[in-house]
Scaffold this motif. Structure first.
Motif, PDB file in Angstrom:
ATOM      1  N   TRP A  99       4.309  -0.912  -2.852  1.00  0.00           N
ATOM      2  CA  TRP A  99       3.048  -0.210  -2.515  1.00  0.00           C
ATOM      3  C   TRP A  99       2.055  -1.143  -1.766  1.00  0.00           C
ATOM      4  CZ3 TRP A  99       3.778   4.737  -3.606  1.00  0.00           C
ATOM      5  CH2 TRP A  99       4.813   4.813  -4.803  1.00  0.00           C
ATOM      6  N   LYS A 100       2.024  -2.301  -2.100  1.00  0.00           N
ATOM      7  CA  LYS A 100       1.226  -3.226  -1.154  1.00  0.00           C
ATOM      8  C   LYS A 100       1.580  -3.667  -0.158  1.00  0.00           C
ATOM      9  CE  LYS A 100      -0.510  -6.060  -5.326  1.00  0.00           C
ATOM     10  NZ  LYS A 100      -0.736  -7.285  -6.129  1.00  0.00           N
ATOM     11  N   ALA A 101       2.975  -3.910   0.277  1.00  0.00           N
ATOM     12  CA  ALA A 101       3.489  -3.965   1.576  1.00  0.00           C
ATOM     13  C   ALA A 101       3.213  -2.631   2.470  1.00  0.00           C
ATOM     14  CB  ALA A 101       4.812  -4.233   1.306  1.00  0.00           C
ATOM     15  N   ALA A 102       3.214  -1.544   1.964  1.00  0.00           N
ATOM     16  CA  ALA A 102       3.341  -0.394   2.655  1.00  0.00           C
ATOM     17  C   ALA A 102       1.890  -0.037   3.167  1.00  0.00           C
ATOM     18  CB  ALA A 102       3.500   0.919   2.037  1.00  0.00           C
ATOM     19  N   GLY A 103       0.865  -0.504   2.054  1.00  0.00           N
ATOM     20  CA  GLY A 103      -0.825  -0.357   2.530  1.00  0.00           C
ATOM     21  C   GLY A 103      -1.129  -1.353   3.471  1.00  0.00           C
ATOM     22  N   ILE A 104      -0.511  -2.775   3.496  1.00  0.00           N
ATOM     23  CA  ILE A 104      -0.595  -3.744   4.364  1.00  0.00           C
ATOM     24  C   ILE A 104      -0.298  -3.341   5.713  1.00  0.00           C
ATOM     25  CG2 ILE A 104      -0.543  -6.033   4.925  1.00  0.00           C
ATOM     26  CD1 ILE A 104      -0.416  -6.807   2.030  1.00  0.00           C
ATOM     27  N   ALA A 105       1.104  -2.662   5.841  1.00  0.00           N
ATOM     28  CA  ALA A 105       1.628  -2.545   7.213  1.00  0.00           C
ATOM     29  C   ALA A 105       0.933  -1.415   7.713  1.00  0.00           C
ATOM     30  CB  ALA A 105       3.132  -2.073   6.592  1.00  0.00           C
ATOM     31  N   LEU A 106       0.601  -0.449   6.992  1.00  0.00           N
ATOM     32  CA  LEU A 106      -0.237   0.842   7.628  1.00  0.00           C
ATOM     33  C   LEU A 106      -1.579   0.299   8.199  1.00  0.00           C
ATOM     34  CD1 LEU A 106       0.934   3.705   5.302  1.00  0.00           C
ATOM     35  CD2 LEU A 106       1.797   3.350   7.890  1.00  0.00           C
ATOM     36  N   ALA A 107      -2.264  -0.541   7.307  1.00  0.00           N
ATOM     37  CA  ALA A 107      -3.545  -1.060   7.783  1.00  0.00           C
ATOM     38  C   ALA A 107      -3.382  -1.818   8.930  1.00  0.00           C
ATOM     39  CB  ALA A 107      -4.252  -1.848   6.659  1.00  0.00           C
ATOM     40  N   ALA A 108      -2.498  -2.644   9.039  1.00  0.00           N
ATOM     41  CA  ALA A 108      -2.252  -3.505  10.424  1.00  0.00           C
ATOM     42  C   ALA A 108      -2.021  -2.520  11.460  1.00  0.00           C
ATOM     43  CB  ALA A 108      -0.973  -4.367  10.173  1.00  0.00           C
ATOM     44  N   MET A 109      -0.927  -1.472  11.506  1.00  0.00           N
ATOM     45  CA  MET A 109      -1.025  -0.339  12.454  1.00  0.00           C
ATOM     46  C   MET A 109      -2.089   0.307  12.915  1.00  0.00           C
ATOM     47  SD  MET A 109       1.701   3.058  12.183  1.00  0.00           S
ATOM     48  CE  MET A 109       1.801   3.997  13.539  1.00  0.00           C
ATOM     49  N   LEU A 156       7.779  -4.814   8.971  1.00  0.00           N
ATOM     50  CA  LEU A 156       7.033  -5.398   7.800  1.00  0.00           C
ATOM     51  C   LEU A 156       7.511  -5.026   6.397  1.00  0.00           C
ATOM     52  CD1 LEU A 156       3.304  -5.550   9.191  1.00  0.00           C
ATOM     53  CD2 LEU A 156       4.814  -7.602   8.767  1.00  0.00           C
ATOM     54  N   VAL A 157       7.789  -3.766   6.204  1.00  0.00           N
ATOM     55  CA  VAL A 157       8.149  -3.425   4.879  1.00  0.00           C
ATOM     56  C   VAL A 157       9.397  -3.428   4.314  1.00  0.00           C
ATOM     57  CG1 VAL A 157       6.163  -1.526   4.971  1.00  0.00           C
ATOM     58  CG2 VAL A 157       8.404  -0.817   5.682  1.00  0.00           C
ATOM     59  N   VAL A 158      10.380  -3.555   5.340  1.00  0.00           N
ATOM     60  CA  VAL A 158      11.733  -3.710   5.106  1.00  0.00           C
ATOM     61  C   VAL A 158      12.264  -5.151   4.670  1.00  0.00           C
ATOM     62  CG1 VAL A 158      12.590  -1.931   6.643  1.00  0.00           C
ATOM     63  CG2 VAL A 158      12.580  -4.003   7.396  1.00  0.00           C
ATOM     64  N   SER A 159      13.337  -4.978   3.859  1.00  0.00           N
ATOM     65  CA  SER A 159      13.579  -6.387   3.305  1.00  0.00           C
ATOM     66  C   SER A 159      14.019  -7.582   4.465  1.00  0.00           C
ATOM     67  CB  SER A 159      14.672  -6.347   2.222  1.00  0.00           C
ATOM     68  OG  SER A 159      15.663  -5.687   2.816  1.00  0.00           O
ATOM     69  N   PRO A 160      14.089  -9.050   4.048  1.00  0.00           N
ATOM     70  CA  PRO A 160      14.425  -9.719   5.149  1.00  0.00           C
ATOM     71  C   PRO A 160      15.667  -9.697   5.843  1.00  0.00           C
ATOM     72  CG  PRO A 160      13.031 -10.891   3.538  1.00  0.00           C
ATOM     73  CD  PRO A 160      13.263  -9.547   3.072  1.00  0.00           C
ATOM     74  N   ARG A 161      16.462  -9.125   5.188  1.00  0.00           N
ATOM     75  CA  ARG A 161      17.975  -8.944   5.751  1.00  0.00           C
ATOM     76  C   ARG A 161      18.025  -7.853   6.787  1.00  0.00           C
ATOM     77  NH1 ARG A 161      21.880  -5.832   1.260  1.00  0.00           N
ATOM     78  NH2 ARG A 161      20.714  -3.876   0.890  1.00  0.00           N
ATOM     79  N   TRP A 162      17.046  -6.974   6.439  1.00  0.00           N
ATOM     80  CA  TRP A 162      17.019  -5.994   7.609  1.00  0.00           C
ATOM     81  C   TRP A 162      16.297  -6.179   8.865  1.00  0.00           C
ATOM     82  CZ3 TRP A 162      20.011  -1.547   7.839  1.00  0.00           C
ATOM     83  CH2 TRP A 162      20.706  -1.428   6.750  1.00  0.00           C
ATOM     84  N   ARG A 163      15.344  -7.340   8.653  1.00  0.00           N
ATOM     85  CA  ARG A 163      14.360  -7.530   9.581  1.00  0.00           C
ATOM     86  C   ARG A 163      14.643  -7.857  11.054  1.00  0.00           C
ATOM     87  NH1 ARG A 163       9.994 -10.265   5.526  1.00  0.00           N
ATOM     88  NH2 ARG A 163       9.070  -8.254   4.862  1.00  0.00           N
ATOM     89  N   PRO A 164      15.828  -8.876  11.018  1.00  0.00           N
ATOM     90  CA  PRO A 164      16.428  -9.122  12.471  1.00  0.00           C
ATOM     91  C   PRO A 164      16.821  -7.746  13.288  1.00  0.00           C
ATOM     92  CG  PRO A 164      17.078 -10.373  10.849  1.00  0.00           C
ATOM     93  CD  PRO A 164      16.752  -9.522  10.122  1.00  0.00           C
ATOM     94  N   ALA A 165      17.425  -6.731  12.449  1.00  0.00           N
ATOM     95  CA  ALA A 165      17.850  -5.628  13.394  1.00  0.00           C
ATOM     96  C   ALA A 165      16.495  -4.698  13.702  1.00  0.00           C
ATOM     97  CB  ALA A 165      18.829  -4.782  12.483  1.00  0.00           C
ATOM     98  N   ALA A 166      15.742  -4.749  12.744  1.00  0.00           N
ATOM     99  CA  ALA A 166      14.517  -3.873  12.941  1.00  0.00           C
ATOM    100  C   ALA A 166      13.670  -4.359  13.807  1.00  0.00           C
ATOM    101  CB  ALA A 166      13.639  -3.792  11.520  1.00  0.00           C
ATOM    102  N   ALA A 167      13.451  -5.732  14.168  1.00  0.00           N
ATOM    103  CA  ALA A 167      12.875  -6.358  15.240  1.00  0.00           C
ATOM    104  C   ALA A 167      13.348  -5.982  16.679  1.00  0.00           C
ATOM    105  CB  ALA A 167      12.853  -7.850  14.938  1.00  0.00           C
TER     106      ALA A 167
END
Length: 299
Positions: A99-109, A156-167
């Motif tokens: 929940w916190k991560a989602a709120g922070i990510a959407l706020a950054a967007m 930002l919200v996906v786990s670190p293992r997904w971040r390289p592909a997401a980036a």
């Protein structure tokens, strides 16, 4: 061993990881510097204005061939960006309870898009430096900000293992949006670069809070842990950024040589700038949000 984190003992004797702030603050400052330098060169110098405006003018030829397709993409871009980001963030939030991560990510967007509109409204008209150009300021690109910030929210919200592909995938989406705005002659290359730097700034700020508030799931287990964590994502981003930079520099050198005639050279240079910046910033995001949460080896 992670040099970006320190450990202290919590109230129940459990180790508590404290993520260092300086890599994220450094990334934010680099983004601001990139934004200022882009404005200073492409708006404040004759050479920069000439390159920027020439790319916009030459985009007219490309627009006649593929303008219909890119126009359709642009028409749908704001809605699809917002919808895709919201759906992915909502899914991750409900499935993983972040929940916190989602709120922070959407706020950054939201902050990135608001910043773009405020900067666009607050900047003065382009100064007259002898280049035949529209004086109206168009920096930064709102469409590019929307696309890049949507991709960043997912990153930002996906786990670190997904971040390289997401980036890399998200970066490719943002690059496509930026190139589309150029081909449709909506924005100059500098407008897209500015949008990318704004999104990167807010991503770095949000990333610090996300890794500090989600220490249990923000753990990098290595590139071999998952296919989306593979090193080839970072390698691909680095190679694409390098090739785009070198190719753009060579084309620019040829176009600016005495007696050279150009019909698409500056357009290619502008596209090269967008591709290079997009993948370089994606690579920086991978490094920043994996090294900072790398699991320490047992002693």
């Amino acid at each position: 061993m992670n040099t970006h984190a320190t450990h202290r003992t919590g109230p129940h004797g459990r180790p508590v990881t404290r993520i260092a702030a300086w890599p994220f603050l450094g990334a934010a400052l680099i983004s601001l510097a990139g934004l200022l330098l882009s404005y200073r060169f492409f708006i404040g110098t004759t050479t920069g204005q000439y390159i920027d405006e020439s790319a916009l003018v030459e985009a007219g030829a490309a627009r006649q061939r593929i303008g219909t397709q890119t126009s359709q993409l642009l028409d749908l871009l704001p809605v699809t960006s917002a919808v895709l980001a919201t759906l992915v963030v909502l899914f991750v939030t409900l499935a993983r309870r972040r929940w916190k991560a989602a709120g922070i990510a959407l706020a950054a967007m939201a902050a990135a898009n608001l910043s773009t509109q405020l900067i666009k409204a607050g900047l003065p008209d382009r100064p007259s430096l002898g280049v035949n150009t529209l004086a109206l300021n168009s920096l930064p690109s709102g469409h590019s900000t929307m696309a890049a910030s949507a991709a960043a929210a997912v990153f930002l919200v996906v786990s670190p293992r997904w971040r390289p592909a997401a980036a890399v995938v998200g970066g490719s989406y943002a690059i496509l949006a930026g190139i589309s705005t150029l081909i449709n002659q909506w924005h100059r290359p500098s407008d897209v670069l500015a949008a990318f730097f704004i999104v990167t700034f807010w991503t770095a700020v949000a990333g610090l809070y996300i890794v500090r508030t989600g220490t249990q799931w923000n753990v990098w287990l290595g590139s071999a842990a998952h296919w989306a964590s593979g090193r080839w994502w970072s390698i691909a981003a680095a190679v694409l950024a390098l090739v785009s930079t070198v190719a753009g520099a060579l084309v620019l050198y040829a176009a600016m040589s005495p007696g050279a005639a150009s019909s698409t050279s500056y357009l290619l240079v502008g596209m090269g700038l967008i591709v290079a910046a997009g993948y370089l910033l994606a690579l920086g995001g991978i490094i920043l949000l994996t090294c900072s949460v790398r699991r320490r080896k047992s002693r």
